[in-house]
Design a protein around this motif. Structure first.
Motif, short mmCIF file in Angstrom:
data_model
loop_
_atom_site.label_atom_id
_atom_site.label_comp_id
_atom_site.label_asym_id
_atom_site.label_seq_id
_atom_site.Cartn_x
_atom_site.Cartn_y
_atom_site.Cartn_z
N CYS A 75 0.60 -1.21 0.02
CA CYS A 75 0.12 0.00 -0.04
C CYS A 75 0.87 1.12 -0.10
CB CYS A 75 -0.81 0.09 1.09
SG CYS A 75 -2.33 0.87 1.13
N PHE A 76 0.11 2.43 -0.41
CA PHE A 76 1.26 3.58 -0.49
C PHE A 76 0.67 4.47 0.65
CE2 PHE A 76 0.40 1.65 -4.99
CZ PHE A 76 1.66 1.67 -5.25
N GLU A 77 1.70 4.92 1.30
CA GLU A 77 1.86 5.99 2.33
C GLU A 77 2.66 6.99 2.30
OE1 GLU A 77 0.26 4.96 6.17
OE2 GLU A 77 -0.55 3.01 5.64
N TYR A 78 2.35 8.12 2.45
CA TYR A 78 3.39 9.22 2.64
C TYR A 78 4.54 9.15 1.70
CZ TYR A 78 1.19 10.16 7.01
OH TYR A 78 0.06 10.58 7.90
N ASN A 79 4.12 8.92 0.39
CA ASN A 79 5.14 8.78 -0.72
C ASN A 79 5.91 7.58 -0.41
OD1 ASN A 79 4.07 11.12 -2.24
ND2 ASN A 79 5.33 12.52 -0.63
N LYS A 80 5.52 6.72 0.17
CA LYS A 80 6.41 5.30 0.40
C LYS A 80 5.55 4.28 -0.08
CE LYS A 80 10.25 7.12 2.41
NZ LYS A 80 11.47 6.86 2.03
N VAL A 81 6.13 3.13 -0.35
CA VAL A 81 5.37 1.83 -0.71
C VAL A 81 5.73 0.93 0.72
CG1 VAL A 81 5.17 -0.22 -1.88
CG2 VAL A 81 5.81 1.92 -3.03
N LEU A 82 4.45 0.50 1.34
CA LEU A 82 4.64 -0.28 2.42
C LEU A 82 4.16 -1.82 2.04
CD1 LEU A 82 2.80 1.81 5.09
CD2 LEU A 82 5.37 1.45 5.10
N ALA A 83 4.99 -2.86 2.67
CA ALA A 83 4.24 -4.10 2.68
C ALA A 83 3.84 -4.53 3.99
CB ALA A 83 5.76 -4.84 2.17
N PHE A 84 2.93 -5.33 3.85
CA PHE A 84 2.28 -5.95 5.08
C PHE A 84 1.49 -7.21 4.81
CE2 PHE A 84 -0.94 -3.48 2.86
CZ PHE A 84 -2.05 -4.17 3.00
N ALA A 85 0.91 -7.84 5.77
CA ALA A 85 0.26 -8.81 5.56
C ALA A 85 -1.15 -8.92 6.37
CB ALA A 85 0.85 -10.39 5.99
N VAL A 86 -2.10 -9.38 5.88
CA VAL A 86 -3.41 -9.64 6.64
C VAL A 86 -3.76 -11.10 6.96
CG1 VAL A 86 -5.79 -9.42 6.24
CG2 VAL A 86 -4.62 -7.70 5.63
N VAL A 87 -4.00 -11.49 8.06
CA VAL A 87 -4.38 -12.47 8.63
C VAL A 87 -5.82 -12.70 8.99
CG1 VAL A 87 -3.92 -14.55 10.15
CG2 VAL A 87 -2.00 -13.26 9.56
N TYR A 88 -6.65 -13.58 8.46
CA TYR A 88 -7.98 -13.42 8.52
C TYR A 88 -8.43 -14.98 8.89
CZ TYR A 88 -12.70 -11.78 7.65
OH TYR A 88 -13.84 -11.29 7.53
N ALA A 89 -9.23 -15.27 10.07
CA ALA A 89 -9.59 -16.56 10.55
C ALA A 89 -11.13 -16.49 10.62
CB ALA A 89 -9.31 -16.59 12.12
#
Length: 169
Positions: A75-89
Motif C-alpha cells: 500500500c502507498f503511504e506518505y510517498n512510500k510503498v509499504l509491505a504488510f500482511a493480513v491474517v483472516y480467521a
C-alpha cells in the motif's frame, strides 16, 4: 480440532503452527492451495479480501473447524510503498476476525520492479539476485536481517485467532 491454512507456502503454515503452539491450541493443521480471488500482487484493502477468501475457501474445502488465510500486500503511504500482511480467521459457525502484521517500507530498487508489474516476492528476488525468497525469509528478512516472514506472521495469527480461543472476552 482441524485448522486449515489457505496456502501451501511453508512459511505461512509454519507461522500458524508456531502461533497455535504459543496459545496452546491443539489442532491438526492441513495446508491447501486455494485461490485468493484477488490479483497476484494485492494492493491495500484488496489484501484483506484475499486473506478472507483464502480463509473461507480453506475452511470449506477441508471441512475444517477454523480456516486461516494469510495474504501479503502493499500500500502507498506518505510517498512510500509499504509491505504488510493480513491474517483472516473464520470458523464453521461463521465467526470471523482478522489482523494485520507490522508494515515496512520498501526500497526504491524493489518498488522499481513492482511498478513494472512484478509481484513483491519476484521484485525482491530480482532486486537482490535471490530465488524463492517469498518461501523463506521474504522481503522483510532480506531488508532487516532479523525479522523473517514467519516471525512477521506469528503475532497476527494469534491476534486473528483470539476470539476463537479466548472465550472469556
Amino acid at each position: 480440532m482441524l485448522v486449515s491454512v489457505g496456502s501451501k507456502n511453508r512459511t505461512k503454515v509454519e507461522a500458524v503452527k508456531e502461533a497455535l503452539d504459543i496459545i496452546g491450541l491443539k489442532a491438526e493443521i492441513v495446508a491447501m492451495e486455494v485461490d485468493s480471488g484477488v490479483s497476484s500482487q494485492p494492493y491495500c484493502k484488496e489484501t484483506l479480501f484475499g486473506a478472507r477468501n483464502r480463509a473461507i475457501r480453506a475452511l470449506r474445502t477441508a471441512n475444517a473447524d477454523i480456516g486461516i488465510g494469510i495474504e501479503g500486500g502493499i500500500c502507498f503511504e506518505y510517498n512510500k510503498v509499504l509491505a504488510f500482511a493480513v491474517v483472516y480467521a473464520v470458523d464453521k459457525e461463521g465467526n470471523e476476525n482478522f489482523s494485520k502484521s507490522a508494515a515496512f517500507t520498501l526500497p526504491s530498487k524493489v518498488v522499481k520492479y513492482i511498478n513494472q508489474g512484478f509481484e513483491l516476492g519476484y521484485a525482491v528476488d530480482k532486486a537482490y539476485s535471490k530465488s524463492g525468497s517469498k518461501y523463506s525469509e521474504g522481503a522483510v528478512g532480506i531488508l532487516t536481517k532479523y525479522i523473517d516472514r514467519k516471525r512477521l506472521y506469528v503475532d497476527p495469527v494469534i491476534l486473528a485467532l483470539y476470539p476463537f480461543y479466548n472465550k472469556n472476552i
